[in-house]
Write an enzyme that holds these catalytic residues in place. Structure first.
Site, PDB file in Angstrom:
ATOM      1  N   TRP A   1       0.917  -1.251   0.170  1.00  0.00           N
ATOM      2  CA  TRP A   1       0.028   0.203  -0.011  1.00  0.00           C
ATOM      3  C   TRP A   1       0.909   1.268   0.141  1.00  0.00           C
ATOM      4  CZ3 TRP A   1      -4.477  -0.307  -2.245  1.00  0.00           C
ATOM      5  CH2 TRP A   1      -5.284  -1.402  -1.977  1.00  0.00           C
TER       6      TRP A   1
ATOM      7  N   ASP B   1      -1.090   6.344   6.403  1.00  0.00           N
ATOM      8  CA  ASP B   1      -2.314   5.782   6.050  1.00  0.00           C
ATOM      9  C   ASP B   1      -2.698   4.754   7.037  1.00  0.00           C
ATOM     10  OD1 ASP B   1      -4.067   4.250   4.741  1.00  0.00           O
ATOM     11  OD2 ASP B   1      -2.899   3.749   3.041  1.00  0.00           O
TER      12      ASP B   1
ATOM     13  N   LYS C   1     -11.969  -1.377   6.656  1.00  0.00           N
ATOM     14  CA  LYS C   1     -11.388  -2.279   7.640  1.00  0.00           C
ATOM     15  C   LYS C   1     -11.975  -2.210   8.958  1.00  0.00           C
ATOM     16  CE  LYS C   1      -8.540  -2.445   3.702  1.00  0.00           C
ATOM     17  NZ  LYS C   1      -7.973  -2.054   2.822  1.00  0.00           N
TER      18      LYS C   1
HETATM   19  C1  PLP Z   1      -7.413  -1.168   1.662  1.00  0.00           C
HETATM   20  C2  PLP Z   1      -6.241  -0.278   1.676  1.00  0.00           C
HETATM   21  C3  PLP Z   1      -6.435   0.835   0.919  1.00  0.00           C
HETATM   22  C4  PLP Z   1      -6.983   1.180  -0.407  1.00  0.00           C
HETATM   23  O1  PLP Z   1      -8.311   1.363  -0.070  1.00  0.00           O
HETATM   24  P1  PLP Z   1      -9.441   1.508  -1.401  1.00  0.00           P
HETATM   25  O2  PLP Z   1     -10.708   1.972  -0.468  1.00  0.00           O
HETATM   26  O3  PLP Z   1      -9.806   0.255  -1.957  1.00  0.00           O
HETATM   27  O4  PLP Z   1      -9.009   2.536  -2.163  1.00  0.00           O
HETATM   28  C5  PLP Z   1      -5.078   1.847   1.158  1.00  0.00           C
HETATM   29  N1  PLP Z   1      -4.371   1.847   2.158  1.00  0.00           N
HETATM   30  C6  PLP Z   1      -4.445   0.572   3.012  1.00  0.00           C
HETATM   31  C7  PLP Z   1      -3.467   0.410   4.267  1.00  0.00           C
HETATM   32  C8  PLP Z   1      -5.478  -0.481   2.850  1.00  0.00           C
HETATM   33  O5  PLP Z   1      -5.483  -1.607   3.840  1.00  0.00           O
END
Ligand code: PLP
Length: 360
Positions: A102, A172, A196
């Site tokens: 990511w 993030d 998540k």
């Molecule tokens: C799932 C995830 C993303 C991407 O999320 P989307 O909503 O699919 O764009 C970005 N960063 C992390 C750490 C993630 O787990």
């Protein structure tokens, strides 16, 4: 099948209590005769809901007043673009620590808008993934911000400590937000795709220090303009109202559980149980060095990968679903976010021991 434990990395399981409440008031929200998704985002009841959700999140993470809390569209990846567009001028440098898939994707996207500098990347030492010591990082003194991903969802790599850098820190937290207490004042910006640990996909939550917003790059889409969204209460355009509502229910659920302190203890207990099960056997292994092991996403491999399909099939028959690892990594992955009860991890470890025995 009665008792299913869903280990999906995202969209992930939500607390049962939350789903039940949403179901109960699905057709008739607060006696208004309509679903919450059928009413105007500018109506008084919805604005109240929106403000309550923001307040609950502020309470849970003790977010200082000089931070905006935004409820935006576009998931996690939308923020990969919004961050450089809002925090840096075109062609300015920004630092990126890449510890997995990511943060690497965030760097690639950022390079469209800024000069993204990879300060260091995770690497395997003796077969185990680790993050280089901070003394070895190539930090840029002119960087507009420092971006990293405290928990890499695919790779199962978590950074235990906040980086010690002078640029404003952007994190993030898509897969670890609300899993433990954090000191928001030490970050410039925190963002998280909701699917998540917060609610349904499509929504992303952004917590940003107001004085970092000096005007976005000229080409920034208005819906990604943090200052504008802050001014408009995240309602510059129609927000994802149903996702916002469900996120609000999750925040209330978290408060009832005892907040992020209680979550930290709950999550530690689950992770310890699962890693113990992996470490106790030669049949399973995890390829992340111990200080960097994720408490949220636990990838593991069978020593004999030809048993993978059988493992997944039998797990599924026991109600243990979505254990297949990410397609880029293979093997298994158990995602054990806030909503996963301890009983789910107990059921998984019992199954793993039983499977190992049966393969004798
Ligand atoms: C799932 C995830 C993303 C991407 O999320 P989307 O909503 O699919 O764009 C970005 N960063 C992390 C750490 C993630 O787990």
């Amino acid at each position: 099948m009665t008792n299913v434990y869903n280990f999906c990395a995202g969209p992930a399981m939500l607390p049962v209590e939350v789903m039940k409440q949403a179901q109960q008031e699905f057709l008739n929200w607060q006696g208004c005769g309509s679903s919450v998704m059928e009413i105007s985002h500018r109506s008084k009841p919805f604005v109240q809901l929106a403000e309550q959700a923001e307040q609950d999140l502020r309470d849970l993470l003790a977010i200082p007043d000089d931070y905006h809390v935004l409820f935006m569209h576009g998931g996690g990846r939308g923020q990969f673009a919004a961050v450089p567009l809002n925090l840096a001028t075109q062609g300015q440098a920004a630092d990126y620590l890449t510890t997995g898939s990511w943060s690497s994707a965030a760097l690639t996207e950022a390079n469209k808008y800024v000069v993204a500098n990879e300060v260091a990347k995770a690497r395997q030492i003796d077969g185990l993934w680790a993050v280089p010591e901070q003394s070895a990082w190539q930090v840029n003194n002119n960087a507009a911000y420092f971006h990293y991903c405290p928990n890499e969802t695919v790779d199962g790599i978590e950074l235990p400590d906040l980086p010690d850098v002078s640029a404003p820190i952007v994190a993030d937290m898509s897969s670890c937000i609300l899993s433990k207490p954090i000191d928001v004042s030490r970050y410039g910006l925190i963002y998280a795709g909701a699917q998540k640990n917060i609610g349904p996909s499509g929504l992303s939550v952004v917590i940003v220090k107001k004085d970092l917003l000096k005007g976005p790059q000229a080409s920034t889409p208005a819906i990604f303009d943090y200052a504008l969204q802050g001014k408009e209460g995240s309602m510059y355009n129609t927000p994802p109202t149903y996702a916002w509502y469900l996120a609000g229910l999750v925040f209330q659920w978290l408060k009832k559980q005892g907040g992020v302190n209680a979550m930290e203890a709950h999550n530690r207990a689950k992770a310890e149980l699962l890693y113990q099960c992996i470490d106790d056997s030669d049949f399973y292994r995890n390829q992340v060095a111990k200080p960097y092991r994720s408490r949220m996403n636990v990838p593991f491999q069978l020593a004999n990968p030809s048993l993978d399909a059988q493992f997944l099939k039998q797990a599924e028959q026991q109600g243990l679903t979505s254990l297949q690892g990410h397609r880029s990594v293979g093997g298994m992955r158990a995602s054990i976010y806030n909503a996963m009860p301890l009983a789910g991890v107990q059921a998984l470890t019992e199954f793993m021991r039983e499977f190992e025995r049966s393969m004798g």
